[in-house]
Enzyme design. Structure first.
Site, mmCIF file in Angstrom:
data_model
loop_
_atom_site.group_PDB
_atom_site.id
_atom_site.type_symbol
_atom_site.label_atom_id
_atom_site.label_comp_id
_atom_site.label_asym_id
_atom_site.label_seq_id
_atom_site.Cartn_x
_atom_site.Cartn_y
_atom_site.Cartn_z
ATOM 1 C CE LYS A 189 -1.958 2.767 3.097
ATOM 2 N NZ LYS A 189 -2.024 4.029 2.340
ATOM 3 C CD GLU A 264 13.862 0.776 8.650
ATOM 4 O OE1 GLU A 264 14.352 1.848 9.074
ATOM 5 O OE2 GLU A 264 14.426 -0.320 8.764
ATOM 6 C CB CYS A 298 13.047 8.853 7.877
ATOM 7 S SG CYS A 298 14.091 7.927 6.756
ATOM 8 C CD GLU A 399 10.057 12.602 11.700
ATOM 9 O OE1 GLU A 399 8.956 12.075 11.974
ATOM 10 O OE2 GLU A 399 10.940 12.030 11.049
HETATM 11 P P1 NAP Z 1 2.353 7.898 8.282
HETATM 12 O O1 NAP Z 1 1.280 8.866 8.476
HETATM 13 O O2 NAP Z 1 2.724 7.014 9.410
HETATM 14 O O3 NAP Z 1 1.959 7.044 7.005
HETATM 15 C C1 NAP Z 1 2.748 6.023 6.489
HETATM 16 C C2 NAP Z 1 1.880 4.989 5.830
HETATM 17 O O4 NAP Z 1 1.048 4.357 6.817
HETATM 18 C C3 NAP Z 1 0.945 5.566 4.785
HETATM 19 O O5 NAP Z 1 0.813 4.644 3.738
HETATM 20 C C4 NAP Z 1 -0.349 5.701 5.580
HETATM 21 O O6 NAP Z 1 -1.486 5.728 4.745
HETATM 22 C C5 NAP Z 1 -0.308 4.456 6.414
HETATM 23 N N1 NAP Z 1 -1.150 4.485 7.621
HETATM 24 C C6 NAP Z 1 -1.654 5.564 8.270
HETATM 25 N N2 NAP Z 1 -2.387 5.168 9.340
HETATM 26 C C7 NAP Z 1 -2.350 3.819 9.363
HETATM 27 C C8 NAP Z 1 -2.902 2.823 10.225
HETATM 28 N N3 NAP Z 1 -3.645 3.142 11.296
HETATM 29 N N4 NAP Z 1 -2.653 1.530 9.950
HETATM 30 C C9 NAP Z 1 -1.888 1.184 8.907
HETATM 31 N N5 NAP Z 1 -1.349 2.067 8.044
HETATM 32 C C10 NAP Z 1 -1.577 3.376 8.272
HETATM 33 O O7 NAP Z 1 3.704 8.620 7.861
HETATM 34 P P2 NAP Z 1 3.850 9.732 6.748
HETATM 35 O O8 NAP Z 1 3.383 11.003 7.318
HETATM 36 O O9 NAP Z 1 3.276 9.247 5.484
HETATM 37 O O10 NAP Z 1 5.443 9.744 6.559
HETATM 38 C C11 NAP Z 1 6.273 10.495 7.343
HETATM 39 C C12 NAP Z 1 6.866 9.670 8.470
HETATM 40 O O11 NAP Z 1 7.542 8.530 7.956
HETATM 41 C C13 NAP Z 1 7.920 10.436 9.211
HETATM 42 O O12 NAP Z 1 7.756 10.233 10.597
HETATM 43 C C14 NAP Z 1 9.209 9.836 8.726
HETATM 44 O O13 NAP Z 1 10.281 9.978 9.608
HETATM 45 C C15 NAP Z 1 8.838 8.421 8.512
HETATM 46 N N6 NAP Z 1 9.773 7.767 7.553
HETATM 47 C C16 NAP Z 1 10.674 6.859 8.024
HETATM 48 C C17 NAP Z 1 11.576 6.258 7.154
HETATM 49 C C18 NAP Z 1 12.581 5.263 7.648
HETATM 50 O O14 NAP Z 1 13.151 4.554 6.828
HETATM 51 N N7 NAP Z 1 12.830 5.154 8.946
HETATM 52 C C19 NAP Z 1 11.547 6.573 5.806
HETATM 53 C C20 NAP Z 1 10.625 7.507 5.365
HETATM 54 C C21 NAP Z 1 9.732 8.086 6.248
HETATM 55 P P3 NAP Z 1 -2.094 7.132 4.181
HETATM 56 O O15 NAP Z 1 -1.024 8.147 4.214
HETATM 57 O O16 NAP Z 1 -2.504 6.780 2.815
HETATM 58 O O17 NAP Z 1 -3.226 7.474 5.049
#
Ligand code: NAP
Ligand code: MG
Length: 495
Positions: A189, A264, A298, A399
């Site tokens: 997804k 991650e 990230c 963050e």
């Molecule tokens: P996010 O809100 O956690 O979303 C990530 C993914 O999870 C999206 O596909 C989102 O879907 C989905 N999601 C949201 N709620 C969910 C739930 N309750 N159950 C299952 N899946 C769910 O993160 P983001 O805002 O997209 O990305 C930014 C974050 O990612 C930052 O904190 C960043 O540090 C972290 N990140 C970490 C890494 C690493 O390698 N450590 C790499 C990149 C990013 P939808 O968005 O479609 O709703």
């Protein structure tokens, strides 16, 4: 300066509603619902995408389960290697499509595609090699001579991969490589903000000869589609990249069938500059540790610790590098900084910038949204460097996920190590020094999954990447990662 032609954009996006991929077929969700994806450089709608439902997740999981027992299950390691190499070649050939879609959907500069392309291809080829190097052990147990034992490695089964928006195609490929090498099947997804490139990758998977049902792609909101995956009894493992908060929700949801979960997550990474560093190199490094991808990285080195004697001058130098980066339309080849991914992200980042100012930090550069000229309709924030930040401010602790550096002054090694580690995160970290002993000592004491010395954000398919503490669980890339996609079976043969 070149600009991608409008016809090319039209051709890449097309008019049709973007589908999901289930069991080798591109379909619309039966519910008929769609959602829109936007171009953050203009704020305008890019495309409409079918919105998968929990029932579509059921169908995708069922297809993935059937595929495990079908043709894919009979693939020999060399067959899996061959399709991974073919997929790498196809990604190579069609990478322009992927970076154009990501550039439109996320806003990353089109010129960022070069290094990303190399990384994606290298990763698939690395895991293609891994596919033919999976083995258990023979174990000379304490009853040797009477009973012989060995271990076998088997694919963990159906993997649910949930990815964020900040590196759409790269992240999808990062998830596919090890899962396919191990012989697993996948339901992927992408994030709702950036779904376009995943569909194209799905097409390329089929073209590479990966059988129907092995790679499935569902679209839609995380709290519905992602949550249905995290709690699904037919999914054996979740590989998640995203925020720490969502990671926690996934761990809870995954408890139902004791899924294996690798995470991650977010970061607030320290980047430490000693007064003996090569200051030009370090200033550029400190800026580029945060500003590419508009800081939506990230492991961005967003907490910049600078030793007292050089602090003021150095922070100014970093601000100068930030100011020199060209902000613009991501489709222009001269652009180095594109917009933030969405209006929501813009609001979030600006609220952090305002909080920094109101708590007494000083914006040495940036600090205001771009509201003039061609960029006014998009979500552009210039590289922002804060001085006079205190450890307890919001911009020091949380963050931001935007182009914002919070800088601090320090005196001694012991002090800076303690302050750098005083966070719930532990993803990346940086050390800038010409003293070999300082480099090693500080690297060993930092609580982070990666320490970059006199460089930042170096990545390779062979080198593990991941987080300590609340930045995650498990590693991506590297020799050991594939173990997360394998079960170990111990076999005992009585002699
Ligand atoms: P996010 O809100 O956690 O979303 C990530 C993914 O999870 C999206 O596909 C989102 O879907 C989905 N999601 C949201 N709620 C969910 C739930 N309750 N159950 C299952 N899946 C769910 O993160 P983001 O805002 O997209 O990305 C930014 C974050 O990612 C930052 O904190 C960043 O540090 C972290 N990140 C970490 C890494 C690493 O390698 N450590 C790499 C990149 C990013 P939808 O968005 O479609 O709703
Ligand atoms: Mg978008």
């Amino acid at each position: 300066m070149l600009h991608v032609a409008n016809e090319d954009v039209k051709k890449a996006i097309g008019d049709a509603v973007k589908p999901q991929l289930i069991d080798g077929k591109f379909t619309m969700s039966e519910g008929g619902k769609t959602f829109k994806t936007y171009n953050p450089a203009t704020g305008k709608v890019l495309a409409e995408v079918t919105e998968s439902t929990a029932k579509d997740v059921d169908l995708a999981v069922a297809a993935a389960r059937r595929a495990l027992g079908g043709e894919w299950g009979k693939f020999k390691p060399f067959d899996r290697q061959a399709v991974l190499l073919r997929l790498a070649d196809l990604i190579d050939k069609h990478y322009d499509d992927l970076i154009l879609l990501d550039s439109l959907d996320l806003g990353c500069p089109i010129t960022s595609g070069g290094p990303k392309k190399q990384r994606a291809i290298a990763l698939l080829r690395y895991y293609a090699g891994m596919a033919v190097d999976i083995h258990g052990n023979t174990i000379q147990n304490s009853q040797a001579g009477e009973i012989f034992s060995y271990t076998l490695k088997e694919p963990v089964g159906v993997v649910g991969s949930i990815i964020p928006w900040n590196g759409p195609s790269g992240m999808a490929i990062w998830k596919l490589g090890p899962a396919l090498a191990a012989g697993c099947t996948i339901v992927l997804k992408p994030a709702e903000q950036t779904p376009l490139s995943a569909i194209r990758i799905g097409e390329l998977c089929l073209e590479a000869g990966i059988p129907a049902g092995v790679v499935n792609i569902v679209n839609g909101p995380g709290h519905i589609v992602g949550a249905a995956m995290a709690s699904h009894p037919g999914i054996d493992k979740i590989s998640f990249t995203g925020s720490t908060e969502t990671g926690q929700a996934i761990l809870r949801a995954a408890a139902g069938n004791i899924k294996k979960v690798t995470l991650e997550l977010g970061g607030k990474s320290p980047n430490i500059v000693f007064d003996d560093a090569d200051l030009d190199l370090a200033a550029r490094g400190a800026a580029m540790a945060v500003f590419p991808n508009s800081g939506q990285i990230c492991s961005a080195g967003t907490r910049l610790f600078v030793q007292r004697g050089i602090a003021d001058k150095f922070v100014e130098k970093v601000a100068e590098v930030g100011n020199s980066l060209k902000i613009g339309n991501p489709l222009d080849t001269g652009t180095q900084i594109g917009p933030l991914v969405s209006e929501e992200q813009l609001t979030r980042v600006m609220s952090y910038i305002e909080s920094g100012k109101s708590q007494g930090a000083v914006a040495v550069s940036g600090g205001e949204r771009v509201t003039t000229g061609d960029l006014a309709g998009g979500y552009f924030v210039p590289p922002t460097v804060f001085a006079n930040v205190q450890d307890d401010m919001k911009i020091a602790r949380e963050e931001i996920f935007g182009p914002v550096i919070s800088s601090f002054v320090f005196d001694t090694i012991d002090e800076v190590v303690e302050r750098a580690n005083a966070t719930t995160y532990g993803l990346g970290s940086g050390v800038w020094t010409t003293n070999l002993s300082t480099a090693h000592k500080v690297s060993q004491r930092l609580q982070a999954g990666s320490v970059w010395v006199n460089c930042y954000q170096a990545m390779d398919a062979a080198v593990p990447f991941g987080g300590y503490k609340m930045s995650g669980n498990g590693r991506e890339s590297g020799r050991d990662q594939i173990q997360d996609y394998l079960e170990t079976k111990s076999i005992w043969i009585s002699l």
